[in-house]
Each structure stands twice: as C-alpha cells, then as structure tokens.
Scaffold this motif. Structure first.
Motif, PDB file in Angstrom:
ATOM      1  N   GLU A 157      -2.694   4.474  10.770  1.00 55.28           N
ATOM      2  CA  GLU A 157      -1.272   4.244  10.539  1.00 55.28           C
ATOM      3  C   GLU A 157      -0.936   2.752  10.626  1.00 55.28           C
ATOM      4  O   GLU A 157      -0.105   2.251   9.851  1.00 55.28           O
ATOM      5  CB  GLU A 157      -0.442   5.018  11.554  1.00 55.28           C
ATOM      6  N   GLU A 158      -1.578   2.058  11.527  1.00 58.68           N
ATOM      7  CA  GLU A 158      -1.344   0.617  11.645  1.00 58.68           C
ATOM      8  C   GLU A 158      -1.752  -0.094  10.352  1.00 58.68           C
ATOM      9  O   GLU A 158      -1.063  -1.004   9.879  1.00 58.68           O
ATOM     10  CB  GLU A 158      -2.134   0.065  12.835  1.00 58.68           C
ATOM     11  N   ALA A 160      -1.805   1.335   7.385  1.00 57.03           N
ATOM     12  CA  ALA A 160      -0.831   1.746   6.370  1.00 57.03           C
ATOM     13  C   ALA A 160       0.458   0.938   6.494  1.00 57.03           C
ATOM     14  O   ALA A 160       1.093   0.594   5.491  1.00 57.03           O
ATOM     15  CB  ALA A 160      -0.534   3.237   6.504  1.00 57.03           C
ATOM     16  N   GLU A 161       0.850   0.625   7.721  1.00 54.70           N
ATOM     17  CA  GLU A 161       2.040  -0.204   7.919  1.00 54.70           C
ATOM     18  C   GLU A 161       1.821  -1.608   7.375  1.00 54.70           C
ATOM     19  O   GLU A 161       2.752  -2.226   6.835  1.00 54.70           O
ATOM     20  CB  GLU A 161       2.398  -0.240   9.400  1.00 54.70           C
ATOM     21  N   LEU A 178       5.901   6.117   4.409  1.00 53.48           N
ATOM     22  CA  LEU A 178       4.668   6.662   4.968  1.00 53.48           C
ATOM     23  C   LEU A 178       4.783   8.170   5.162  1.00 53.48           C
ATOM     24  O   LEU A 178       5.795   8.678   5.650  1.00 53.48           O
ATOM     25  CB  LEU A 178       4.342   5.993   6.314  1.00 53.48           C
ATOM     26  N   THR A 181       2.294  10.520   9.203  1.00 54.04           N
ATOM     27  CA  THR A 181       2.291   9.864  10.508  1.00 54.04           C
ATOM     28  C   THR A 181       2.507  10.895  11.614  1.00 54.04           C
ATOM     29  O   THR A 181       3.256  11.854  11.444  1.00 54.04           O
ATOM     30  CB  THR A 181       3.383   8.792  10.580  1.00 54.04           C
ATOM     31  N   ILE A 283      -3.037   8.645   5.985  1.00 63.88           N
ATOM     32  CA  ILE A 283      -1.623   8.274   5.885  1.00 63.88           C
ATOM     33  C   ILE A 283      -1.372   7.905   4.423  1.00 63.88           C
ATOM     34  O   ILE A 283      -2.084   7.056   3.875  1.00 63.88           O
ATOM     35  CB  ILE A 283      -1.262   7.089   6.795  1.00 63.88           C
TER      36      ILE A 283
END
Length: 1024
Positions: A157-158, A160-161, A178, A181, A283
């Motif tokens: 997720e990090e 993807a951010e 997103l 998550t 994600i």
C-alpha cells in the motif's frame, strides 16, 4: 448560391487558398482531437447510503429507506429511486430523468444532498449517514495492480501511495483511487479463561490504556518574553511497549498487559474488499482522466510513468495494468479509420473504373474537403473523435460523393455536347444548386430525431447526427465552390474525333428502352415494385432485433455469488481457486479479483458487482477476443463441476452503456410472494437456449441469530439489553479502546475475543460480558434462536420489487422474451391486481428508443415538406419524392437474414441515411424531368431525364454499396449490421427507384399536357 460557383471560377487563387486551408485546418483539428472509444455518456445517478446495523430488515425499510425515498422522489427532475436493503444498510440509487439538461444535474445533486441532510436528525438513533455520492459514473482509464512478493500488504500500500502521488503530479489526471487497502489494527485478544483465572475485569485494562496512551495539553509556562505551551505524552511507541504496559488488578497488584491479553499487530478482520492480481494480494490504483484530454496521447505518458515508478521500487514490487483504456480506444479509433480509408479506396476504385482517372480524381477530392470541413467544426459542436463519429463519416460518403458526382457528371456531359468548360461549370451550378441544397436539407432533417433523443442513445445519436450534418454541409459547399474549379482545370476539352460509347452508355440505352415501356404502363410497374416492397416488409418480423451488441474486447468478466451471509474469507477462497484455474489457461494473460466489491468502473457499460461479503468480481484478460470466447466456454463447464457451492457467471462487456438481455420486474407488497414469482420466472428462463445469466437481485435467504434475553435475570446483574449488545459487538467485532500513533498513521487499538471464542455458534454461549465486577457468559441469561431472513430487499419508487435478469448468447433479447412470455402472462393473472409484472432491460430500452425516434418524426417530416415544397412548389412532386422512401425497406430483410445480422440501433440510423440517398436521387431526377419537359413532351422527357440520370444514380449507389463492404465484412459487431443493412437496402432501393419514380411521375401527371404544365421553372401557375 449560383454565384458561389462563379466565385470559385473567377477567383481561382482564392479558391486554391480555400482548398489548402480547408485541408490544413481539418488535419490540425484531427491531430488535436480528444479521442474516445465511444461518445461521452453522462451517468445521471447519485448514490445515497445510510446504515443502521441494529435495525431489522423491515425496520430499516420503514424507518430509514422510506423517509429517504420520499425526500429524493420529491425533487423535481428525479425519474426513479431504486433502493437496496442489505446487511443493515439502505443504498438508494437516485436516477435523474433523461430530459433534464446536463447543466442542471449538479443543481439537482446539490438539492438532493441538502434535502437528505435535512432529515438526518429524524432517522433512528445509531444511523450512520446518509451520505450522497454523485460520482457514481466516473470511469477509470486505467487500473494498475501493485503487488510485492515477500512484502506485506501495508508495504504494498505504501508503494501504491507513492504511485498515486506521482499520478497527481501528471498533467491530465483527475483522480487516482486505491482499492484493496486494509486497515491495520493493534488487536488485544481477550482470553476468557485467562481473565477468569486471575479474577480480572475489563475495566482495569480499559482504564490503564485510556489513562496512559494520551497526548494532552498541560498548560503553559513563561520563558522570558515567550509563553511556551506544555503537553504531556504517554504515547505507546511499539507493540512490545503495549505488551509491557502494567495493569493493576485487585488482589494481584501490577501485572503486564500481555499476561491478560494477546497483543498483535495485524490487518483488520474480517477483510474489507481485498484485491488480488493473479492470486497475489494487491492494491489497485484506478486512474481517472480530466475532461477534454486525448486518451491516446495520455496513454503512453501514463505507461512510461508506471515504468519509472517500478524502476524506483525495491526488487519484488511490480505494477501490472489490469485494464488500460488508451490501447482499447486507439485500436477502436484506428479500426474505424481503417474502415473509412478502405471505404474511400473502394469509392475511388469504382469511379476510376467507370469514369476515368480525371473525373474520378475530381469527384474523389470532395471526400478530403468534406471530411476536413467536418473535423474543423466537430469540436465546437462538442463531438470528439470516436468510432461513432467516424462511422458517421463512412455513412456520409455515399451522400457526399453523390453531390460531387452530380456536378462533375453534368459538366462532363455539357462539355461533350460542345460547351466551354467554364460555361458548363456555371450551367451545372445553376441547375443543381437548389436541388442539391434541398436534398442536403431533407437528408439532415431525416436525422433530426437523433437530436431530440434523450439519454445514452441520444448522446450516441447526437454525435452521429452532427457529423452527418457537417459532412453534407461540407459536401454541398465543396461541390458548388471547389469542384467546378478543379473540373475546369482537369477535365479536357472534347476532341474532334468521334466519341467512343462506353459501358454506361450502352446500359443507359437499355435502361431508357425499359423506361419507355414503363411510361406506357405505369400501373403495372408500380404494382410490381409495391409487391416487392410488401414482400420485403413482410420479412421484417423474422429479423432479429438488437439495441447494442456485446464488446469484442480481449476480456471477460466473472461474477461470483455465494449464499448471502457467507463469510468474506470463504468468498476469497472460492475466488482464488477460480483465479488459479484461469491463470493456468494458456489464453489467459492475467486476472484481477475484487472480493466483496465490484472495484472501479473501467467502462461505462460495466454492470457493477454487488457490494457484499458473499460476492466477488473478476476481470480476466486474454490474448485476443476469440480466446476469451473459448475460455468462457471451458470455464462454464469447469465451474459447474468444481464450484457447486457458488453461482459463477462469465460474461463479456456490453456496448452502448447498458447490458443486453431481458429484465422481468415483479413488484408488490409481500416479499414471500415476490420471491416465489421470481423463482417461477427463473425456471422459465432456464429452458431457453444459450442462457449465461439467470438470476434475481434479492439473493437467497441468509441465517441470522436472534438473541432472546431473559430480562428478569439480566436485571439481577444490573445490565440492560443495550449493555449486552455493545458487549457482544465488542467481543466479536472488536471495540476500539485507544489509538497507536506511528508517524502520520493512526492505528486503532481493538479489544476483542480470542478467535477460538468467537468463530462458531457454540462459542457464542461463552462470550464474555462483564457485570459489577463479574465475568459472565451469555448462556447465563440469554439463548440464541437462529432465523432465516431475506439477505436483500429491493424497492423501486417506494414499492418492493424483485428483478429477474437473463442473458442468452444464442438468441436475442426479443427472442428470449418471446420464449418466456406465456409464463409471464400466466403469472400476472395469477398474482392479481396488487402485483405488477413488467418487462425491462434491452427490450424496454429498444422500445423507448424507437418511441423517441418516432416522436421526432413529425418535426423531421415538417422540415422535409417545407424544403421539398420550396424546391418544387408542387404537391404532386413532393408526393413522388416522399413515396420513394419506402423503397429502402425492400432489400433490408433479405440482406440481414442472409448474413445473419440483427436490426440494431445503428441499423435504424442506417435506414435514415438510406432514405436521404433515395430522396436525393428522386429530387434530382424529378428536377431533370421538369427541365426536359421545357423542350419535349412529358413521356419523352421522362425517358430522356431517366437516361441522363442513370449513370449518376447507379454510380452513387455502387460506390456506396461497395464502399460499405469492408465495414460489413470486418467492421466489428457494432457496425457490421448497419453496413449490411445499408448495402442490401440501397442496392435494392436504387434499382427500384429507377422505375418507381418515372412510373409515379407518369401516373401523377397523366392528365397534364406538356404545354399546360412545364414545371415550377416557368412563370405560369403550376398544377397542384
């Protein structure tokens, strides 16, 4: 307008400049056009969401859904309110009427927000929301799945951010969202046995956490001239520190928190809409484009950005495009452009073959001029470059070539007769300016109903109608202004040697011989042609009807439904097993699985999957379209044996904004009666061939546990029903008691029962409830009563409704409806007046479209009549022209039935285009007859005019029919039916018109002598 031809001839350098500017502006416009696969479709739906898990289904219906429905329905412009009641939530889809202007939608959505917020305080206590979402129709141009072998989901997720932040810095990107998550939690797992053994209570644990893990102001202190604020902090900095937190218990003193509960940092449970790419946790980043951007230009930049992102990530982090609209759009637009180029090449080849290279080049030049003119003005009219606008150009080719052919052919005839080239050009302009103008107006007016359509079909139709209008306008101006100048330059003066009679001259002689017989026996000719028309019309019921076809993408969709109430973990297991099987197929290039939700809308016609823990949705990418059909066939056989516990549907995407198929809507007061009726309809659909979807939208009943509390015993412990509900919810689903702060993240600290104490009905009896320092189990004052309840109830306009949806790949929606109609008729009679049975889906949409088209017919007919009356000033000549329109019906059924094509929405538009071509031919032929009548008697004039117009009519029809052949052969499911219809319809109609119009003219003017009626070009009064 005659002076337009003279201007083009006298100001030759200006004419050359206009030619160059027209082509240059058109080319620049084309290069800067925003490109799309389909016209932009406005989704006129807002979602209203309110939840109250504490209410029973009927209470939720009456106390939450009904007030919201009443508020929404009272707003002017709202067409329909559809409600879904499931899992303690009321989800309203508020549809705005198609007649509401697009500019008023925001005002209506704002009014909906205000009115819904106004009644929020009147809803039952504990209601969450209501929340209004008007971005329901947003479409992602790309979805990127981020995976990481050996990385945790928070680490993925990090990454993807990081990608999302890069996307927001890119020009043309409107949003990046997103999916998949999962919230992290610090879970304190309560062991009932351990807590009881130390005679502990929960109060001590809660008090310790609440007292230490805080950050609070502590006043301020003066330091010199400054006042410094003070703050006390007891923040817990790690899981180990939480475990070591000291808790004071009676009789035991201080003990570590880890001696009372198990402390774990984990993901929330149950999972919230997890996503998997090829079976691996992922994600997904859904990318939305700003309005007015060129998706094909944005696509390469987007792909390059993602490649740079992957290069910057640790080894193992990967990015996979699950869907990528730029490539789809580019392929669609390029395919349509190839069809257009092939059509133009065929048109040019036909003219080169029958006219010679000089005349062919002059006539063919009208195509780039008219297309450039259309490109220059499509933008101001709000039309982008997409397959519909390109198809409109192809439809128009026959119409615009006819204009050029009429002018150039008449010039050539006059030049051969001895006139000077400029005199021939001016004479052709004088003769055909008004007929071609009127023909263009009548053709455009035939498309007038498209401008009056609302909704999805209207946005498709508007695009087509505008382009046809621009093409015909450009064609008319080019034919009168530009082509005469080119023809004077290119067409040579006639030589002194005797002219060789060509193929068309001999054909024209034979045709004039036949017309001579026609004028002697017009009734016989009319009877034969009318019989042909009637024969064709009689076959129309045999033609299959289809509004929009299925897409031919290299993609398939899988909808997975388990019994309502199924845990999301079980759904996830089924979905991953299916994904594993699919990825083993050699034709499959990737799968993206959304569990518990339908994921982002990546194409407008996507039917969103249910948002339910018992449902999953899967996008399956294949090597090509043919591969997807093969995989679907194998997959259906496989899941029938391997997944008996699930209902799995494999489908292809639909075109046109809606899925094809038949929906049967049954509404009434009693839910049990509605469910029984729906099962009866499903049984009828199941007997139809090729069924790939057969389901109702209420789902199966699900098991619910009702806890019956002995109130007298409960009061002995000093508890209330609210205390029990809150304690049980905390024990099973978790109670947030504090927050763990880590950087910019706020991670909840949750207290809940240990897994072994909450994962079965048997464990429920041992649920921990604290009362006055005692630790109680539930079975000391209550018992569990299992019940079956409807998992979902749906309502439409404040009335319960269940919808059975069926799709067949073997037969059309109309044939499918015919198959089940006897069952529906019997069911309606059996249910009685309190219930209604309606047919919706493609059948209803098609009927609505044809009704709307019919509603615009009076306006179109009015414009046609006025234009034709301006041209002819004669009721009889107008009548002859309009009576030529039914000719288009004669060949249509034969063509469609022969090649197995349905009558589609665009096929209906093709019929309109055919009418324009036939009207055009009729106008010019009638005008030619009137001109010839100034020099000879009526019958000879008819024969001579028919002979002169034979070559232009035949060539126009031939170029159009053959030009459409590439589209009919390989134009795709959207355009092949229309091209086939136009080829068959125009081929037959043009042949019949060669005899129909002369015979009608001879009949309508049977009693008029040449000296008494010389047509509207004389000063005498014309016979009406």
């Amino acid at each position: 307008m005659t002076s337009l031809t003279g201007l083009g001839l006298s100001r030759s350098r200006v004419t050359i400049l206009v030619m160059m500017l027209t082509v240059a502006i058109g080319l620049v416009s084309y290069l800067n056009f925003p490109k799309r696969e389909d016209p932009a479709i406005t989704v006129r739906t807002a979602i209203v969401l309110a939840a109250n898990p504490g209410l029973e289904q009927e209470q939720l219906e009456e106390l939450v859904a009904l007030p919201l429905e009443e508020v929404a329905r009272a707003i002017p412009g709202v067409d329909e309110v559809r409600t879904q009641l499931t899992n303690g939530a009321a989800i309203l889809q508020v549809d705005i009427a198609d007649a509401v202007p697009e500019g008023d939608l925001k005002r209506i959505f704002d009014e909906l927000r205000d009115d819904v917020a106004g009644i929020a305080n009147t809803l039952p206590e504990g209601t969450q929301g209501p929340v209004v979402n008007s971005d329901f129709g947003d479409v992602a141009i790309a979805t990127v799945a981020i995976t990481g072998a050996g990385f945790s989901l928070p680490e993925i997720e990090e990454a993807a951010e990081d990608l999302r932040d890069r996307l927001y810095a890119m020009d043309g990107i409107a949003a990046a969202t997103l999916y998949g998550t999962q919230d992290e939690v610090i879970e304190l797992r309560l062991d009932r046995g351990r807590l009881a053994s130390i005679n502990g209570t929960l109060g001590a644990v809660l008090a310790t956490l609440e007292g230490q893990n805080v950050r609070l102001p502590a006043g301020s202190v003066v330091n010199g001239d400054a006042r410094v604020p003070l703050e006390t902090s007891g923040d817990l900095s790690s899981v180990a520190e939480i475990e070591g937190l000291l808790v004071e218990l009676p009789d035991l003193g201080l003990i570590r928190l880890a001696d009372v509960v198990d402390v774990r940092r984990t993901l929330e449970e149950p999972a919230s809409a997890p996503v998997f790419q090829d079976g691996a946790p992922a994600i997904v980043v859904a990318v939305e484009m700003e309005d007015g951007q060129d998706i094909t230009a944005l696509g390469p930049d987007l792909r390059a950005l993602v490649e740079r992102f992957v290069a910057d990530q640790p080894i193992g982090i990967e990015a996979t495009f699950s869907t990528f609209q730029p490539e789809i759009v580019e392929a669609s637009v390029n395919g349509a452009l190839i069809n257009m180029a092939q059509t133009f090449a065929v048109v040019l080849a036909v003219m080169l073959l029958f006219l010679g290279w000089r005349e062919a080049l002059v006539i063919a030049s009208i195509v780039p001029f008219a297309v450039s003119f259309a490109f220059a003005f499509m933008g101001p009219f709000g039309v982008e470059l997409q397959q519909v606008s390109i198809a409109a150009i192809i439809i128009s080719l026959g119409l615009l070539v006819d204009n050029g052919l009429v002018i150039v052919e008449d010039m050539e005839r006059r030049i051969r007769a001895g006139e000077a080239r400029e005199d021939a050009a001016l004479a052709a302009g004088r003769q055909y300016t008004m007929p071609l103008l009127i023909a263009s107006i009548t053709t455009v007016s035939a498309f007038l109903p498209l401008f009056l359509l609302d909704g999805t079909e209207g946005q498709y139709g508007y695009s087509l109608g505008v382009v046809v209008m621009l093409m015909l306008t450009g064609s008319f101006l080019s034919a009168l202004y530009l082509l005469p100048r080119l023809a004077v330059w290119i067409i040579p003066e006639p030589s002194d040697k005797e002219e060789t009679r060509g193929f068309f001259d001999r054909l024209a002689d034979g045709y004039s011989w036949l017309v001579h017989r026609v004028v002697r026996a017009p009734l016989v000719t009319l009877a034969l042609v009318a019989a042909t028309i009637a024969g064709g019309a009689s076959q129309m019921p045999r033609v299959a009807n289809q509004l929009f076809p299925l897409s031919e993408r290299a993609q398939m969709l899988a909808y997975i439904d388990l019994p309502r109430g199924t845990d999301i973990g079980v759904t996830e297991d089924v979905a991953l097993r299916l994904s594993e099987w699919l990825t083993e197929q050699s034709e499959v290039t990737g799968t993206t699985t959304y569990v518990g939700s339908g994921g982002p809308r990546f194409v407008l016609s996507l039917d969103p999957a249910d948002t339910d823990p018992a449902a999953a949705f899967m996008i399956v990418n294949t090597t090509d379209f043919e591969a997807s059909t093969e995989v679907i066939f194998r997959a259906r056989t496989h899941v029938a044996a391997a997944f008996p516990e699930a209902s799995i549907r494999f489908k292809r995407l639909a075109m046109g904004g809606r899925e094809p198929g038949v929906d049967v809507q049954i509404s009434g007061p009693d839910a049990d009666v509605l469910m029984a009726a729906a099962l009866e309809v499903r049984a009828a659909f199941a007997t139809a061939p090729g069924i790939v979807q057969n389901r109702h939208d209420w789902g199966a009943r699900q098991l619910e546990g009702r806890i019956e509390i002995a109130q007298d015993r409960l009061r002995e412990y000093g508890l209330t029903s609210r205390d029990v509900s809150q304690a049980l919810e905390g024990f099973f689903d978790g109670q947030r008691i504090s927050t763990y702060r880590e950087g910019d993240e706020m991670i909840p600290i949750i207290l809940r029962g240990a897994p072994e104490d909450r994962l079965s009905y048997e464990a429920l009896a041992n649920a921990v409830i604290e009362a006055e320092g005692q630790v109680l189990s539930l079975d000391q004052f209550a018992r569990l009563v299992p019940e079956l309840e409807f998992s979902t109830i749906r309502r439409v306009d404040q009335r319960r409704m269940i919808t059975v949806s069926a799709i067949s790949e073997a037969i059309t929606a109309f044939e499918l409806l015919d198959h089940v109609q006897p069952t529906l008729d019997a069911l309606a009679e059996e249910l009685g007046p309190a219930y209604t049975v309606n047919v919706a889906g493609e059948v209803e949409n098609s009927a609505e479209v044809r009704q709307k088209l019919g509603g615009g017919f009076p306006a179109a007919l009015t414009v046609m009549l006025l234009a034709l009356m301006v041209q002819f000033n004669s009721f009889r000549r107008v009548g002859i022209t309009l009576l030529s329109v039914p000719l288009v019906i004669a060949g249509v059924p034969l063509a469609l039935l022969t090649f197995g094509q349905p009558l589609s929405f665009f096929g209906t538009l093709g019929l309109i285009a055919l009418s324009g071509i036939i009207i055009n031919n009729a106008i010019v032929l009638i005008d030619q007859i009137d001109i010839e009548r100034e020099k000879m008697d009526r019958d000879k004039a008819i024969v001579e005019a028919a002979r002169k117009r034979f070559r232009p009519i035949v060539l126009t029809s031939m170029t159009t029919v053959l030009g459409l052949a590439p589209m009919a052969i390989a134009g795709g499911a959207l355009w092949e039916p229309m091209a086939t219809l136009m080829m068959g319809g125009l081929g037959m109609a043009s042949l019949l018109a060669l005899f129909w119009v002369p015979a009608l003219y001879r009949l309508f003017f049977a009693r008029t002598e040449a000296a008494q009626d010389t047509g509207p070009k004389t000063l005498q009064v014309v016979a009406p």
